[in-house]
Design an enzyme around this catalytic site. Structure first.
Site, PDB file in Angstrom:
ATOM      1  CB  SER A   1     -66.155 -63.574  55.688  1.00 47.82           C
ATOM      2  OG  SER A   1     -65.758 -63.332  54.358  1.00 47.82           O
TER       3      SER A   1
ATOM      4  CE  LYS B  20     -62.347 -63.244  53.542  1.00 50.27           C
ATOM      5  NZ  LYS B  20     -63.193 -62.117  53.080  1.00 50.27           N
TER       6      LYS B  20
ATOM      7  CB  SER C 294     -66.232 -62.307  51.198  1.00 53.10           C
ATOM      8  OG  SER C 294     -65.577 -61.317  51.951  1.00 53.10           O
TER       9      SER C 294
END
Length: 386
Positions: free
Chosen positions: A112, A55, A52
């Site tokens: 997230s 992101k 993640s």
């Protein structure tokens, strides 16, 4: 004027690594965000799965679009069936729902949310595949030479790879390029519908001075983290890949940051840099921020345009403008033919004055830094502003 923090990039050309070589390998890096000085590095150029941390780049692209006026914080993004079907972590959005850009940003920063990452991707790129291509292209423009994106969320994909060095660079650039939006990373809680989501980055509440930025985890990647922390006038960016658990990763990050701050506080590296280069004391500051080399006409050069289209090197950062200018001039002299027709720049932000030389193409900038490093002079490279 927006100031882009420079970052220490590897001077050698790095060859591509086959996707199957990526694994949950440990890697870490800590840098001084103001000077680009590397304070700690282990396996910093090993390509691993970002999870993640991806992101961060998705948000960078959203911030780009906001600043370009393509979207606003109130723009409503539509949820597709594909976005709704993403694996957790997610907000459990349904096909046909909409979510504002502001809520989408907060959902990525805190929860997230993978479904929201796809909503942003489709809203800005049409398809997630196209958006991932755009992410990779933008990453290359930032100097992230060993990063490839295949999706917007960080969900498992064996061809989605990055490094500690590239993620440190992204951690620097998202704050410097988008200061109006960076504060979102300090959000500790986000309420959406009837639920409140807590930020996964526990350093925000457990490590003094932390103001971002992002955690990541998949089985293949291990526990990843990019952290930005400011103490005593210094800012550090830390990266950890491949932690065994979230708790051990956080503990290790704190240890690395503690050591980094100790180096800066105890040794005052910026002043040592000034002394090491034998910069004369008591010089008079020039009344302009940039100085043109002999033969160039000031009226013919727009500094903002120059930095938007040309590569730049940084050779120091100081508490006064005079030594910053002097060191940049010394760099031009040491470069010989490589320094011809370059522009000496003192890029000032608050009490910090960055010593830079502008006007290179990409290969010229890296060649210049190789030359200066061979003469024991610090040098860092960064891409054009855009």
């Amino acid at each position: 004027m927006k100031v882009i923090t420079a970052f220490f990039l590897s001077m050698a050309m790095l060859i591509a690594v086959a996707p199957h070589e990526a694994a949950a390998r440990y890697a870490s890096m800590v840098i001084d965000a103001d000077t680009g000085r590397v304070l700690h590095a282990v396996n910093e150029d090993t390509r691993n799965y970002p999870a993640s941390l991806t992101k961060i780049m998705t948000l960078y692209m959203a911030f780009d679009a906001l600043e370009a006026g393509k979207i606003s914080l109130d723009t409503k993004l539509k949820v597709s069936k594909r976005a709704s079907g993403m694996a957790p972590s997610k907000l459990n959005l349904r096909p046909g729902d909409t979510i504002t850009v502001k809520d989408a940003i907060l959902a990525l920063v805190t929860k997230s949310a993978n479904d929201v990452a796809v909503v942003i991707a489709e809203g800005l790129g049409g398809t997630e595949i196209e958006f991932a291509r755009m992410m990779t292209e933008r990453a290359r423009q930032l100097g992230m030479s060993r990063t490839t994106f295949r999706n917007a969320s960080g969900l498992p994909n064996r061809r989605q790879l990055s490094t500690a060095r590239d993620m440190a660079l992204l951690g620097l650039r998202i704050r410097e390029d988008h200061p109006d939006f960076y504060d979102y990373f300090a959000t500790t809680h986000f309420k959406y519908g009837n639920r409140t989501y807590k930020n996964h980055n526990t350093l925000l509440s457990s490590y003094e001075g932390t103001d971002g930025i992002k955690t990541g985890y998949t089985n293949a990647s291990g526990f990843n983290l990019v952290a930005s922390v400011e103490r005593g006038g210094y800012r550090l960016i830390g990266v950890v890949f491949g932690g065994k658990t979230g708790a051990s990763r956080d503990k290790h990050m704190k240890t690395l940051l503690d050591r980094g701050f100790a180096k800066l506080f105890e040794n005052d590296l910026r002043q040592n840099e000034l002394v090491a280069m034998n910069v004369p004391a008591g010089q008079t500051a020039a009344p302009v921020q940039e100085q043109l080399p002999q033969g160039d006409a000031a009226a013919d050069i727009d500094l903002t345009e120059l930095q938007a289209t040309k590569w730049t090197i940084q050779v120091g950062a100081f508490s006064r403008a005079e030594p910053a200018r002097t060191v940049a001039q010394q760099a031009v002299t040491r470069l010989g033919a490589l320094g011809e027709n370059r522009v000496v720049v003192v890029d000032s932000a608050g009490k910090l004055h960055r010593s830079r030389v502008a006007g290179f193409d990409k290969s010229g900038a890296f060649a210049a830094c190789r030359t200066l490093k061979s003469q024991k002079m610090d040098c860092i490279v960064f891409a054009p502003r855009s």
